[in-house]
Design an enzyme around this catalytic site. Structure first.
Site, PDB file in Angstrom:
ATOM      1  N   SER A   1       0.854  -1.191   0.000  1.00 18.15           N
ATOM      2  CA  SER A   1       0.000   0.000   0.000  1.00 18.15           C
ATOM      3  C   SER A   1       0.889   1.240   0.000  1.00 18.15           C
ATOM      4  O   SER A   1       1.598   1.449  -0.979  1.00 18.15           O
ATOM      5  CB  SER A   1      -1.055  -0.074   1.107  1.00 18.15           C
ATOM      6  OG  SER A   1      -0.712   0.555   2.261  1.00 18.15           O
TER       7      SER A   1
ATOM      8  N   HIS B   1      -3.213  -1.083  -2.564  1.00 21.64           N
ATOM      9  CA  HIS B   1      -4.339  -0.265  -2.095  1.00 21.64           C
ATOM     10  C   HIS B   1      -4.320   1.077  -2.809  1.00 21.64           C
ATOM     11  O   HIS B   1      -3.264   1.657  -3.010  1.00 21.64           O
ATOM     12  CB  HIS B   1      -4.229   0.011  -0.597  1.00 21.64           C
ATOM     13  CG  HIS B   1      -4.366  -1.218   0.231  1.00 21.64           C
ATOM     14  ND1 HIS B   1      -3.888  -1.292   1.512  1.00 21.64           N
ATOM     15  CD2 HIS B   1      -4.918  -2.424  -0.025  1.00 21.64           C
ATOM     16  CE1 HIS B   1      -4.150  -2.486   2.006  1.00 21.64           C
ATOM     17  NE2 HIS B   1      -4.764  -3.193   1.085  1.00 21.64           N
TER      18      HIS B   1
ATOM     19  N   ASP C   1      -2.797  -5.293   6.372  1.00 20.97           N
ATOM     20  CA  ASP C   1      -3.361  -6.192   5.362  1.00 20.97           C
ATOM     21  C   ASP C   1      -2.234  -7.086   4.829  1.00 20.97           C
ATOM     22  O   ASP C   1      -1.097  -6.650   4.707  1.00 20.97           O
ATOM     23  CB  ASP C   1      -3.967  -5.354   4.220  1.00 20.97           C
ATOM     24  CG  ASP C   1      -4.850  -6.191   3.296  1.00 20.97           C
ATOM     25  OD1 ASP C   1      -5.140  -7.351   3.639  1.00 20.97           O
ATOM     26  OD2 ASP C   1      -5.245  -5.687   2.233  1.00 20.97           O
TER      27      ASP C   1
END
Ligand SMILES: C[S@@+](CC[C@H](N)C(=O)[O-])C[C@H]1O[C@@H](n2cnc3c(N)ncnc32)[C@H](O)[C@@H]1O
Lengths: 192, 277
Positions: free
Chosen positions: A12, A39, A132
């Site tokens: 991300s 992301h 994540d």
């Protein structure tokens, strides 16, 4: 060690920077598909795709629904869709709810890829500001696959690598500048 | 046991569960994407404290209320108003001019979920002066979500995002004209609802919906396997009048389907197609 049949990557914050140091460095005849979740804002265009595609000799494209991944191609999850892997290796997209505020979610990709490719899967967790991917990385290891984590001190955002390392004791931790070389060498190897 | 074998067994149990659901209740998920089903059913497994898909099968057979929960799990109802604003802009530009020439317009929203997409369309048609001569049929296979769709009441905290989408979608008025706020909810203006008929329809097992000028089926077939996608696309082809429009989700397409050459492309980017005459 088993041959690596597919590589899944999650990142991300800082991801584009890290990916620009890896993807363009990969061998022209890279022997496995790479599948990527980064992301980003839901209505953003997939800037990652066009930039990386320009920088690399390998093809970088947005993943299509029901696409069969080919060696040497990088498939990027489209904004606002989860990317999943069917058991036979086909790519699937879904609009299921966000998971920990994320769609696409790295865990969803990793967990489903782990069931599709088992021991022949490599997962990579790169820079990012949340956790994540760590659950998915754990699943990859549980299914017999391997996990690489970008060394946190070489990451723009250390939280994501740190979370993965904490959860996955068997993960291999290496600095950003060595990841491409590691891939070029290790993905070429046959079954030992 | 080897991990591969465990997975084989899980998939076998899942197949039997889907077979049981079909035989008992008539809902046919046997041609949905396997990995998707497995994730949804695993979710039910973990929240219900059951241990295997076979245990779910047993509960499903003897407990209809439990089946309804499973059905909710399997019908992903995620939706919003003006999802993909650029799609609605293209609709205004490229489809509305044709619709305007028709004396009467029939539209079908298949897999309408809680109705946001239907009301988005109704507002657009209203602003283009077409709603008065339009009949919209909105269908889904989930009774509970259909009821919500008919009520048109949404949490007020979603309105900000909907308003932004509406503006990006080329909205011509103020979004606030189309709902009234009441404590924590926003109620869609009843006048819009007068042109919409909500009803049950299962795309897998039910038949043609005739003589449509436009069909929306967005983010529904993405969960189907290739064969089922093909069958449902044929159903849409049969349900459209010649020259009728088909609108799919932004990551869906007619490419590689059996009906590909029976449609022309109106917008490749926004997945809008037109049935050839
Ligand atoms: C992800 S939602 C999409 C909603 C809306 N079209 C949109 O794009 O925002 C999918 C919807 O399809 C419905 N659905 C799934 N399978 C169906 C079937 N076989 N027949 C009718 N509806 C179905 C689900 O109940 C759900 O409401």
């Amino acid at each position: 060690m088993k041959k690596i049949r597919a590589v899944v990557i999650g990142t991300s914050a800082g991801g584009l920077n890290a990916l620009s140091r890896i993807i363009p460095e990969l061998d022209k005849d890279f022997p496995a598909p790479l599948i990527l979740v980064q992301h980003m804002s839901p209505d953003g265009s997939n800037y990652t795709v066009s930039l990386l595609d320009r920088q690399s000799e390998l093809t970088v494209k947005e993943a299509d629904e029901k696409e069969i991944p080919k060696a040497g191609t990088i498939y990027v999850a489209p904004p606002n869709y989860h990317l999943l892997v069917e058991r036979d290796g086909t790519l699937e997209l879904s609009v299921d709810p966000r998971i920990n505020y994320s769609r696409p979610s790295i865990d969803v990709l990793f967990e489903t890829a782990a069931e599709a490719w088992g021991e022949e899967l490599l997962g990579i967790v790169l820079t990012g500001a949340n956790s994540d991917g760590s659950k998915g990385a754990e699943k990859i290891l549980a299914m017999g696959g391997r996990v690489l984590v970008q060394a946190p001190e070489t990451a723009d955002a250390a939280a994501m690598p740190e979370a993965a390392i904490k959860r996955c004791k068997k993960a291999e931790v290496i600095p950003l500048e060595e990841i491409a070389l590691w891939l070029n060498i290790n993905c070429k190897k046959r079954n030992i | 046991m080897k991990k591969e074998k465990i997975l084989d067994n899980e998939y076998l149990e899942m197949d039997l569960l889907l077979e049981g659901i079909y035989r008992k209740y008539g809902f046919d998920f046997r041609e949905y994407s396997g990995v998707h089903l497995k994730r949804r059913l695993s979710h039910r497994l973990s929240v219900s404290g059951l241990k295997s898909f076979t245990q779910i099968l047993h509960r499903v057979i003897y407990d209809e209320e439990f089946f309804k929960l499973v059905l909710l799990d399997l019908s992903i109802n995620v939706t919003e108003m003006y999802r993909d604003p650029a799609f609605y802009l293209t609709l205004r530009e490229k489809v509305v001019p044709y619709l305007s020439t028709y004396p009467f317009i029939k539209v079908w929203h298949a897999g309408c979920s809680a109705g946001q997409e239907v009301y988005s369309d109704a507002i657009l048609l209203e602003e283009e002066g077409l709603l008065g001569r339009t009949q919209i049929y909105a269908t889904d296979f989930n009774e509970r979500i259909l009821k919500e769709a008919g009520e048109g009441i949404y949490p007020i905290e979603n309105i900000k995002a909907y308003t932004e989408n509406y503006q990006k979608a080329g909205g011509k008025a103020s979004f606030a004209d189309y709902y009234s706020a009441n404590y924590d909810s926003a109620i869609i203006k009843p006048a819009l609802r007068e042109h919409i008929l909500f009803s049950f329809h299962n795309l897998v097992t039910d038949g043609v919906f005739g003589e449509m000028n436009m069909i929306f089926c967005r983010n529904v077939m993405i969960y189907f396997n290739k064969e089922l996608q093909n069958r449902v696309l044929k159903l849409f082809h049969e349900s459209l009048v010649p020259g009728g429009f088909l609108c799919l989700g932004s990551k869906e397409s007619l490419k590689f389907s059996e009906v590909e050459d029976r449609f022309e492309i109106v917008s490749a980017a926004q997945k809008i197609y037109r049935k050839k005459r």
